[in-house]
Write an enzyme that holds these catalytic residues in place. Sequence first.
Site, PDB file in Angstrom:
ATOM      1  N   ASP A 103       8.734   6.693  -6.852  1.00 46.62           N
ATOM      2  CA  ASP A 103       8.434   6.659  -8.293  1.00 46.62           C
ATOM      3  C   ASP A 103       8.892   5.353  -8.935  1.00 46.62           C
ATOM      4  O   ASP A 103       8.428   5.001 -10.022  1.00 46.62           O
ATOM      5  CB  ASP A 103       9.009   7.873  -9.036  1.00 46.62           C
ATOM      6  CG  ASP A 103      10.453   8.189  -8.704  1.00 46.62           C
ATOM      7  OD1 ASP A 103      10.903   7.845  -7.597  1.00 46.62           O
ATOM      8  OD2 ASP A 103      11.129   8.798  -9.548  1.00 46.62           O
TER       9      ASP A 103
ATOM     10  N   GLU B  19      13.121   5.194  -3.980  1.00 39.27           N
ATOM     11  CA  GLU B  19      12.189   6.322  -4.068  1.00 39.27           C
ATOM     12  C   GLU B  19      10.873   5.835  -4.692  1.00 39.27           C
ATOM     13  O   GLU B  19      10.868   4.998  -5.596  1.00 39.27           O
ATOM     14  CB  GLU B  19      12.810   7.476  -4.880  1.00 39.27           C
ATOM     15  CG  GLU B  19      12.014   8.754  -4.700  1.00 39.27           C
ATOM     16  CD  GLU B  19      12.783  10.042  -5.048  1.00 39.27           C
ATOM     17  OE1 GLU B  19      13.883   9.959  -5.622  1.00 39.27           O
ATOM     18  OE2 GLU B  19      12.246  11.125  -4.741  1.00 39.27           O
TER      19      GLU B  19
HETATM   20 FE1  FEO Z   1      15.104   9.163  -7.192  1.00 34.88          FE
HETATM   21 FE2  FEO Z   1      13.286   8.719 -10.006  1.00 34.88          FE
HETATM   22  O1  FEO Z   1      13.689   8.602  -8.207  1.00 34.88           O
END
Ligand code: FEO
Length: 396
Positions: free
Chosen positions: A83, A81
Site C-alpha cells: 500500500d 508493504e
Molecule cells: Fe503496513 Fe499501511 O501498510
Amino acid sequence: MKRHITGNVSWIGYIDWELKQFHGDDYAIQHGSSQNAYVVEEEKTVLIDTVWAPHKEEYLDNLAREIDLSKADAVIANHGEPDHSSGLPDLMERLPEGTPIYCTANGVRSLKGQYGDRGWNFQVVKTGDRLDVGNGKELIFVEMRMLHWPDSMATYLTGDNILFSMDAFGQHYAVEELFADRADEGILLGEAMKYYANILNPFSPLVKAKLKEIGTLDLPFAMIAPSHGAIWRDHPEQIIDLYAKWSDDFQEDQVTIVYDTMWGGTEKLAHALSVAVSEASPDTKVKVFNINKTDKNTIATEIFRSKAVAVGSPTVGQDILSGMTGFLAFIRQLKFKKKKAGVFGTYGWSGESVAVLSRLLTDSGFTVVGDPVKVNWFPHQEALDELPALAQAMLA
Ligand code: FEO
C-alpha cells in the site's frame, strides 16, 4: 496535486473514498482510507513513501506536475508493504539513475523480495541516522521494528518537527481536509482504535517500548503524519497518549457477547445474558454481536475495549459452527490479554461446543470463568436462570 502541510512539506497521496476492504478482504473499511505520501522540498527534494499500485499513475502524474523529478535527491521507504511501496518501481523509473532509497535493512529485503533486484541504490539506515536536507534541517530515522512489519521505520524532520510515523498512529479514514482537527472526532478516534486493535495490538509490548524510546529522543512534535488517515496537528501528543493507554492491556467497563446460531437457541442465550449482565452491573456497557452480521474487525475492536467477553455457539459435528472457528482464529492472532471469558451454547445430541469454546479461548489468552451455560435443545426458563451466575463471574 500536492497539498501544503507546513513549511516546505507537502502531502501527495491518494484519498481512497471507495475502499471497502484492506489486506485483501481481511480488514473491513467503513469510512474510506488514504495512502499518504509526502514531499520535503528544502535544498534537497526528498520523497517520502508512495501509494498503492492501483493509484500510482495518478500519484506519479501529480508528482510530475508539481516537482521536477529530475532534481529529486532521495526517496524514503519507511515500509515495504504494497500500500506504500507498490508505486516505487514506476517512481524509480522517472527519477535520476542512482537516486538513493533510504530504508531499514529489512526494508531492502522486503522491497527486493517484492519487486526484484532492480539495482536500486539502497542506503540502509538505523535509529538515529540522519540525512541533511539543507536549510539547517535534517531527517532522523527511527526504526519501528514490528510496528507492524520487521521493516517498519518512521522519519522525523527537524525544524518543522514532523514525525512521518508510517502505519503507527494511522487510521483507515478518508479525510479530505487531511488534518485530525478537521475530521469528525468520533469517527477519527474510533478508526484509530480499530486500527490499533486489529493491526498493532499483537505488538503492544513493542509499542510500549518504542514509545519509551521515542520519549528518550526528546524530540518535539508539531505534527505526527501517518501513512493512513488524518495528520495529527492539534496536540499531536494526544495520539501518543492514546497509544500508551491502548498498549497497556487496555480495557473499559464493557462486556462484549458474540455468538453464532443455527436455530435461534444460542441467540436467545446471548440476548438473555446481555440482560443478566446489565441487571448485575447497570454501569457496564454491554454489546451483542452475531459474528455473521457485523464485520470481524469491528467486533474485535469491541473485544479490545472490553474487560470480559462471552462467546456462544451451538454444537455441530461435535464441534462449533465453522464461522465461529474462523472468528476465534482471528481473535487469537490479536493476542488480547487480561480479559475474562464466559462460554455458552445449545446442543441437541452430543454437546461439545462449550468445551471447544473454552479450549479455544484459553489458547487465545483469555481467562475462562464461571460454569459454561450448556443447554440441551432450547433455552427455557430453567436454562436462562443459569445466566446471572455466568454474568457475575465475568463481572467479578
Ligand atoms: Fe503496513 Fe499501511 O501498510
